[in-house]
Structure formats: C-alpha cells, structure tokens
Design a protein around this motif. Sequence first.
Motif, PDB file in Angstrom:
ATOM      1  N   ILE A  75     -44.212  -3.274   4.861  1.00  0.00           N
ATOM      2  CA  ILE A  75     -44.847  -3.093   3.553  1.00  0.00           C
ATOM      3  C   ILE A  75     -44.827  -4.454   2.872  1.00  0.00           C
ATOM      4  O   ILE A  75     -43.780  -4.910   2.412  1.00  0.00           O
ATOM      5  CB  ILE A  75     -44.106  -2.064   2.679  1.00  0.00           C
ATOM      6  CG1 ILE A  75     -43.996  -0.722   3.396  1.00  0.00           C
ATOM      7  CG2 ILE A  75     -44.806  -1.911   1.334  1.00  0.00           C
ATOM      8  CD1 ILE A  75     -43.102   0.282   2.688  1.00  0.00           C
ATOM      9  N   GLY A  76     -45.965  -5.110   2.835  1.00  0.00           N
ATOM     10  CA  GLY A  76     -46.008  -6.457   2.287  1.00  0.00           C
ATOM     11  C   GLY A  76     -45.103  -7.361   3.105  1.00  0.00           C
ATOM     12  O   GLY A  76     -45.183  -7.407   4.327  1.00  0.00           O
ATOM     13  N   ALA A  77     -44.198  -8.055   2.424  1.00  0.00           N
ATOM     14  CA  ALA A  77     -43.255  -8.953   3.096  1.00  0.00           C
ATOM     15  C   ALA A  77     -41.963  -8.239   3.485  1.00  0.00           C
ATOM     16  O   ALA A  77     -41.016  -8.875   3.925  1.00  0.00           O
ATOM     17  CB  ALA A  77     -42.948 -10.141   2.193  1.00  0.00           C
ATOM     18  N   ARG A 128     -35.802  -6.478  -3.926  1.00  0.00           N
ATOM     19  CA  ARG A 128     -36.691  -5.879  -2.936  1.00  0.00           C
ATOM     20  C   ARG A 128     -37.181  -4.514  -3.400  1.00  0.00           C
ATOM     21  O   ARG A 128     -38.353  -4.175  -3.268  1.00  0.00           O
ATOM     22  CB  ARG A 128     -35.927  -5.762  -1.626  1.00  0.00           C
ATOM     23  CG  ARG A 128     -36.728  -5.187  -0.530  1.00  0.00           C
ATOM     24  CD  ARG A 128     -35.903  -5.127   0.718  1.00  0.00           C
ATOM     25  NE  ARG A 128     -36.610  -4.226   1.598  1.00  0.00           N
ATOM     26  CZ  ARG A 128     -36.248  -3.911   2.779  1.00  0.00           C
ATOM     27  NH1 ARG A 128     -35.165  -4.400   3.269  1.00  0.00           N
ATOM     28  NH2 ARG A 128     -36.947  -3.087   3.496  1.00  0.00           N
ATOM     29  N   ALA A 129     -36.281  -3.706  -3.942  1.00  0.00           N
ATOM     30  CA  ALA A 129     -36.665  -2.387  -4.453  1.00  0.00           C
ATOM     31  C   ALA A 129     -37.685  -2.525  -5.583  1.00  0.00           C
ATOM     32  O   ALA A 129     -38.652  -1.758  -5.637  1.00  0.00           O
ATOM     33  CB  ALA A 129     -35.437  -1.624  -4.927  1.00  0.00           C
ATOM     34  N   ARG A 130     -37.498  -3.504  -6.445  1.00  0.00           N
ATOM     35  CA  ARG A 130     -38.467  -3.726  -7.535  1.00  0.00           C
ATOM     36  C   ARG A 130     -39.841  -4.066  -6.974  1.00  0.00           C
ATOM     37  O   ARG A 130     -40.865  -3.599  -7.480  1.00  0.00           O
ATOM     38  CB  ARG A 130     -37.988  -4.834  -8.471  1.00  0.00           C
ATOM     39  CG  ARG A 130     -37.075  -4.347  -9.568  1.00  0.00           C
ATOM     40  CD  ARG A 130     -36.914  -5.402 -10.666  1.00  0.00           C
ATOM     41  NE  ARG A 130     -36.299  -6.628 -10.162  1.00  0.00           N
ATOM     42  CZ  ARG A 130     -34.997  -6.835 -10.063  1.00  0.00           C
ATOM     43  NH1 ARG A 130     -34.152  -5.895 -10.445  1.00  0.00           N
ATOM     44  NH2 ARG A 130     -34.531  -7.975  -9.597  1.00  0.00           N
ATOM     45  N   ARG A 131     -39.874  -4.918  -5.953  1.00  0.00           N
ATOM     46  CA  ARG A 131     -41.166  -5.278  -5.343  1.00  0.00           C
ATOM     47  C   ARG A 131     -41.841  -4.040  -4.758  1.00  0.00           C
ATOM     48  O   ARG A 131     -43.052  -3.853  -4.899  1.00  0.00           O
ATOM     49  CB  ARG A 131     -40.967  -6.335  -4.260  1.00  0.00           C
ATOM     50  CG  ARG A 131     -40.692  -7.725  -4.792  1.00  0.00           C
ATOM     51  CD  ARG A 131     -40.835  -8.803  -3.720  1.00  0.00           C
ATOM     52  NE  ARG A 131     -40.041  -8.569  -2.524  1.00  0.00           N
ATOM     53  CZ  ARG A 131     -38.833  -9.057  -2.307  1.00  0.00           C
ATOM     54  NH1 ARG A 131     -38.248  -9.804  -3.213  1.00  0.00           N
ATOM     55  NH2 ARG A 131     -38.203  -8.795  -1.179  1.00  0.00           N
ATOM     56  N   LEU A 132     -41.068  -3.196  -4.079  1.00  0.00           N
ATOM     57  CA  LEU A 132     -41.641  -1.978  -3.500  1.00  0.00           C
ATOM     58  C   LEU A 132     -42.136  -1.028  -4.588  1.00  0.00           C
ATOM     59  O   LEU A 132     -43.210  -0.428  -4.458  1.00  0.00           O
ATOM     60  CB  LEU A 132     -40.623  -1.295  -2.592  1.00  0.00           C
ATOM     61  CG  LEU A 132     -40.315  -2.040  -1.289  1.00  0.00           C
ATOM     62  CD1 LEU A 132     -39.089  -1.455  -0.607  1.00  0.00           C
ATOM     63  CD2 LEU A 132     -41.513  -2.011  -0.350  1.00  0.00           C
TER      64      LEU A 132
END
Length: 124
Positions: free
Chosen positions: A32-34, A63-67
């Motif tokens: 998922i993305g990076a 990482r959780a924020r990006r997701l």
Amino acid sequence: MRLEPTEPEKRLWRVLSGAKLGGHKFRRQAVIGANIADFLCPQKALVVEIDGDTHADGSDAMRARRLVDLGYQVVRFTNHDVMTNLEGVCERLLAVLNAAPDRWHSPHPNPSPEGEGLNEDEVT
C-alpha cells in the motif's frame, strides 16, 4: 518477511486465508503505497498489523497515520496476543470488519483495460 513470516503471522493467516473469518477476504504482505501491510482486507480497507520485536512505536504511529490518510483503518495486535489469545484476536477483528463499511458493492467489477469482466448488457 514475505517468504519467512513469523509464527504469529502464520497462525493468524491460517484463520484469515480462504475467507475463513466471516467470509472476509484478506491478502498477506499487501503493498500500500510505500508500506507493506501484514494483512489487508481490501473490501473493508482494513489493515491488520502484528507487532513484534521489529516494530517501533514512533515509526508505527507515523505509518498508521499515512495509511489512515490513504483511507485505511489500521488494527494492531501483538505477537503475544496472537500466540496466547487467537480466539480473542479473531473476535475483535470480526467486530471491526462487521462495523466497517464496504469500499464497493460485490462483485467488484474488473477494471481490465481489455474490457474483460462485466458485459455492457450485464450492467444495471
């Protein structure tokens, strides 16, 4: 990690594979993305992470924020949770899955550029 999952990942995958948990389909080691999610339910946009010794609180939070910014919900369990309380982990996951809205109506149409999938006369 894809070729050598941890024991907790193996145990949880036995429950998630083949849509065994409430009929919800999962992918293992989904990109998922990076990021690479331990498990992903695409229909519910749900990422399941199993945290062990290699996870760091600060980087996990970023990482959780990006997701989440990409529209995913993230649920985390520890290796210890999976190894000692797999039934409780599955109950919690099923509750989250049942509460989450579907991203699309089943069956998901095939976005193939060759036009494979639904025929025009099948579309309502």
